[in-house]
Scaffold this motif. Structure first.
Motif: not given
Length: 530
Positions: A273-282
């Protein structure tokens, strides 16, 4: 020498801390990934130091016959069955402060990333595009940040946000008004109201039965249009599908997630989705934080195994290294008082009242109350059914009310503990103190004064105060081959009720107890063991 197994990756410095404290260490950082092999060896260890790979399940703990403590290097304990550990008397510790700053910084970084669309702008620019007008951002300054949870991490986020000239409002039922003022934030009593005011919303609370799905579809619908949502706390706090719909409809201007309901997150409604930032539990993934929590858990576990100190435990009261030697004799006394009351009680217990009189009232009372409650419940539920860790839980499950009272010194003793037990049929009390030799003494039973040192085997009798009783009891015990070690007496008034508490060399068998009960003066006789 206590022995600790490290089944996940910890630093060499943490291993050395155990050794420096006189703890034997078995460092097997890959063992936590092999539950079967771990189960085969866990019975050898007093302590288990873990990160997130090791799963301390009830089945594993069933095989941990000697385990006294589990230390989690980090704040999350989703991989530990705390109820099973509590039932077995295993203290579960975490390190709640070791990665607070790191996680808070990640939340602030995610807020900036989603406010300025940095990841998408970076990908576009590196692809050779120059889409300046596409990535219109939003300033942080002057905006309202809504905190859901204002504990260790939330308070750090608040301080950083205030430094960025944001207005901070917080929803947290456990946040006092005084603490809110100290933090410089406004406490909001209603979650929906907070959601309707905040430009940025960030979560900082554990996942429990009460907090699971705290941002449900209904709550997400109450978020201020154009707000941005950040979750660096725990997966499962937010209805991710509802967030995705809010992003698609434009109600949410953006979202940043470091944690997900299902991890590893291979698929998720938010992805793409646009303007979604995801990181892998950092959140906790900095070299400083990983080192800090490893060193902290090694110190905490060593303190507990070597000195009896308890810090950052999730299922036991905290005891500092300085407190431990001071509390030790009082814990022993409370165990004696509880055991006496438990062995004397024949009906269902409704209430336990504990009076801490004099100097003892200035101590850390939680371990004293836990020790007393556990010792009192053991005769009722069995040796394996309760311990200092599980005692409050077992008492609550049985509907037993527990109250504590601190009182100023009074009477002949400057400091003592009185236990008052109310059952379905009566109320009885027993009191004790610590003498100058550091040993516990019973000083009052049922309001009758006496002085008796607890011993492994004891005989209690309640009798009428008439001449010849002491001789009759002594003669009968001689006939029964029961040797008297100590003999304490007390009475309420001349010719009224009297009690005797004898230390004997061996357990008083049922047949002998029946003979004692048959003496004319005896109202009640009990064989006790401490």
């Amino acid at each position: 020498m206590p022995k600790v197994l490290i089944s996940d990756k910890l630093s060499d410095a943490a291993v050395q801390i155990f050794r420096d404290n006189g703890v034997e260490v078995d460092f097997q950082p890959e063992l936590g990934k092999d539950p079967g092999k771990l189960a085969q060896v866990i019975g050898e260890y007093d302590g288990l130091a873990i990160r997130s790979a090791t799963k301390a399940t009830a089945d594993l703990l069933d095989k941990a016959a000697n385990l006294k403590v589990i230390g989690r290097a980090g704040i999350g304990v989703d991989n530990v069955d705390i109820a099973a550990a509590s039932a077995r008397g295993i203290v579960v510790m975490n390190t709640p402060f070791g990665n607070s700053i790191t996680t808070a910084e990640h939340a602030i970084a995610m807020m900036f990333a989603v406010a300025r669309q940095i990841p998408a702008a970076d990908a576009s620019t590196q692809a050779g595009k120059w889409e300046k007008s596409k990535f219109m951002g939003s300033e942080i300054t002057g905006k309202t940040l809504g905190l859901i949870g204002a504990g260790n991490i939330g308070s750090v986020v608040a301080s950083r946000a205030l430094g960025l000239k944001m207005k901070v409002i917080a929803f947290d039922p456990f946040l006092s008004q005084d603490r809110a003022r100290e933090m410089g934030v406004e406490k909001v009593e209603d979650l929906g109201q907070m959601l309707g005011r905040a430009d940025f919303i960030t979560l900082h609370l554990p996942r429990t039965e009460k907090t699971a799905n705290i941002l449900s579809a209904e709550m997400i619908a109450r978020i201020k249009p154009g707000a941005r949502l950040i979750n660096c706390a725990r997966g499962g706090l937010v209805d991710e599908a509802a967030v995705a719909e809010a992003l698609k409809s434009g109600r949410l201007a953006g979202a940043a997630f470091d944690v997900f309901a299902q991890e590893p997150a291979k698929e998720n409604p938010l992805f793409g989705l646009p303007n979604v930032v995801c990181t892998p539990h950092l959140g906790a993934s900095t070299s400083e934080a990983q080192e800090n929590v490893a060193l902290q858990v090694a110190e905490q576990m060593s303190d507990y195994l070597v000195r009896g100190a308890i810090a950052n435990a999730l299922n036991a009261p905290s005891v500092t290294a300085e407190e431990a030697p001071i509390l030790k004799p009082w814990i022993a006394l409370c165990g004696n008082l509880g055991s006496f009351a438990g062995q004397m009680t024949e009906h269902a217990i409704r209430e336990i009242e504990i009076e801490y009189v004099g100097q003892v009232g200035q101590l850390n009372l939680k371990p004293l109350t836990s020790a007393l409650t556990a010792a009192m419940l053991i005769p009722l539920v069995g040796e394996g059914g309760v311990n200092m860790v599980s005692a409050p839980i077992v008492a609550r499950e049985r509907g037993i009310r527990i109250s504590e009272t601190r009182k100023d010194a009074q009477g002949a003793f400057g400091s003592y503990v009185r236990l008052i037990v109310t059952t379905e049929t009566q109320t009885r009390s027993v009191a004790g103190t610590i003498y100058s030799d550091g040993k516990p003494r019973f000083i009052q039973i049922k309001g009758i004064n006496l002085e008796a040192e607890p011993s492994e085997f004891m005989l209690y009798t309640a009798n009428t105060d008439t001449p010849g009783y002491i001789g009759a009891l002594g003669t009968l015990l001689g006939e029964l081959g029961i040797n008297i070690a100590t003999f304490a007496l007390g009475r309420s008034a001349r010719g009224d009720e009297a009690i005797a508490l004898l230390g004997v060399d061996a357990v008083v068998p049922p047949a002998a107890l029946e003979r004692i009960q048959g003496l004319a003066q005896v109202r009640q006789a009990k064989a006790l063991r401490f």
